[in-house]
Design a protein around this motif. Structure first.
Motif, PDB file in Angstrom:
ATOM      1  N   VAL A   1      43.407  -3.460 -76.055  1.00 11.57           N
ATOM      2  CA  VAL A   1      43.203  -3.221 -74.511  1.00 11.57           C
ATOM      3  C   VAL A   1      43.855  -4.510 -73.747  1.00 11.57           C
ATOM      4  O   VAL A   1      43.710  -4.350 -72.382  1.00 11.57           O
ATOM      5  N   THR A   2      44.335  -5.474 -74.319  1.00 13.87           N
ATOM      6  CA  THR A   2      44.364  -6.802 -73.618  1.00 13.87           C
ATOM      7  C   THR A   2      46.102  -6.440 -73.077  1.00 13.87           C
ATOM      8  O   THR A   2      46.661  -7.586 -72.378  1.00 13.87           O
ATOM      9  N   THR A   3      46.551  -5.301 -72.411  1.00 12.60           N
ATOM     10  CA  THR A   3      47.900  -5.354 -72.043  1.00 12.60           C
ATOM     11  C   THR A   3      47.619  -5.729 -70.586  1.00 12.60           C
ATOM     12  O   THR A   3      48.760  -6.062 -70.034  1.00 12.60           O
ATOM     13  N   SER A   4      46.667  -5.575 -69.950  1.00  6.46           N
ATOM     14  CA  SER A   4      46.347  -6.068 -68.469  1.00  6.46           C
ATOM     15  C   SER A   4      45.204  -6.855 -68.335  1.00  6.46           C
ATOM     16  O   SER A   4      44.275  -6.353 -69.167  1.00  6.46           O
ATOM     17  N   VAL A   5      45.060  -7.566 -67.368  1.00  5.11           N
ATOM     18  CA  VAL A   5      43.731  -8.317 -67.115  1.00  5.11           C
ATOM     19  C   VAL A   5      42.536  -7.330 -66.666  1.00  5.11           C
ATOM     20  O   VAL A   5      41.393  -7.595 -67.181  1.00  5.11           O
ATOM     21  N   SER A   6      42.890  -6.557 -65.925  1.00  7.05           N
ATOM     22  CA  SER A   6      41.930  -5.372 -65.641  1.00  7.05           C
ATOM     23  C   SER A   6      41.194  -4.886 -66.827  1.00  7.05           C
ATOM     24  O   SER A   6      39.825  -4.688 -67.075  1.00  7.05           O
ATOM     25  N   ASN A   7      42.128  -4.308 -67.760  1.00  7.23           N
ATOM     26  CA  ASN A   7      41.556  -3.657 -68.860  1.00  7.23           C
ATOM     27  C   ASN A   7      40.771  -4.833 -69.876  1.00  7.23           C
ATOM     28  O   ASN A   7      39.625  -4.373 -70.166  1.00  7.23           O
ATOM     29  N   GLY A   8      41.286  -5.887 -69.784  1.00  8.43           N
ATOM     30  CA  GLY A   8      40.521  -7.047 -70.737  1.00  8.43           C
ATOM     31  C   GLY A   8      39.094  -7.279 -70.070  1.00  8.43           C
ATOM     32  O   GLY A   8      38.191  -7.504 -70.749  1.00  8.43           O
ATOM     33  N   LEU A   9      39.173  -7.401 -68.752  1.00  4.86           N
ATOM     34  CA  LEU A   9      37.629  -7.866 -68.038  1.00  4.86           C
ATOM     35  C   LEU A   9      36.852  -6.653 -67.943  1.00  4.86           C
ATOM     36  O   LEU A   9      35.805  -6.957 -68.416  1.00  4.86           O
ATOM     37  N   ALA A  10      37.374  -5.402 -67.962  1.00  7.46           N
ATOM     38  CA  ALA A  10      36.488  -4.260 -68.170  1.00  7.46           C
ATOM     39  C   ALA A  10      35.741  -4.295 -69.373  1.00  7.46           C
ATOM     40  O   ALA A  10      34.851  -3.808 -69.652  1.00  7.46           O
ATOM     41  N   MET A  11      36.618  -4.233 -70.569  1.00  5.09           N
ATOM     42  CA  MET A  11      36.139  -4.167 -71.867  1.00  5.09           C
ATOM     43  C   MET A  11      35.184  -5.278 -72.109  1.00  5.09           C
ATOM     44  O   MET A  11      34.141  -5.248 -72.785  1.00  5.09           O
TER      45      MET A  11
END
Length: 211
Positions: free
Chosen positions: A35-45
């Motif tokens: 999921v770490t392809t984008s900061v928004s994804n990483g933060l949400a996870m």
């Protein structure tokens, strides 16, 4: 009171640094790499996992004297899955784009080793307040690692940060960083950097003790 303060300090240093779930214990690496392809994804996870950690730790700590040892793991999974379902429904209702982006990895929080390990090793043996703090600390450490990895991958692989372009037009993104291989490379370098920093801190602390 001094013992409680020491415990609280240790809980947070463990969660963020000494026992960071990703950078030290290498738990939850499947979600980290995916999921770490984008900061928004990483933060949400990271925030979703933190919410589940805090709630499940609290609930398991409250029930620790009532759950039979023979069925404790199954009971923990039931508790965790209940909170994961609640978080998933909230994300679907209020953050549909994040839900679409993370996809199956939200329900897969149920089998995240971090949550089950904290339930077994900490929440089931400590009071509710400390169990909640442990959830916050481990969740913060998990989120921090996800954001660092995703920020590097998004910047180098897309030239953006939180979806906003931050590189000049002439910059050519290295697409490998948003692919599986890039995830492994980035995580490896971040772990190496973390180890270097921790070693430096320990050496400085040892020198102060000698003096």
């Amino acid at each position: 009171m001094s013992k409680e303060k020491t415990s609280i300090k240790k809980i947070f240093t463990d969660g963020l640094f000494d026992k960071n779930p990703i950078l030290v214990q290498l738990l939850g690496t499947c979600a980290t790499l995916a999921v770490t392809t984008s900061v928004s994804n990483g933060l949400a996870m990271g925030l979703s996992t933190t919410a589940v950690l805090v709630c499940s730790n609290l609930f398991i700590s409250l029930l620790r004297n009532f759950i039979p040892k023979e069925v404790r793991i199954a009971s923990y999974i039931v508790v965790i899955s209940g909170f994961v379902t609640a978080i998933e429904l909230l994300i679907k209702a209020f953050l549909p784009e994040i839900n679409k982006s993370l996809g199956v990895f939200i329900p897969l929080i149920v089998v995240n080793c971090i949550i089950l390990s904290r339930a077994e090793s900490f929440a089931s043996k400590n009071k509710p307040f400390l169990a909640m703090l442990d959830g916050v600390a481990m969740g913060a450490g998990f989120t921090m690692a996800l954001v660092v990895v995703s920020a590097i991958r998004e910047f180098l692989g897309s030239g953006t940060f939180l979806g906003v372009r931050v590189t000049p037009v002439s910059f050519e993104p290295a697409l490998i960083f948003i692919m599986s291989a890039g995830a492994f490379f980035t995580l490896a370098f971040v772990i190496a950097g973390m180890n270097k920093i921790m070693d430096s801190v320990k050496k400085k602390a040892e020198k102060k003790e000698v003096k």
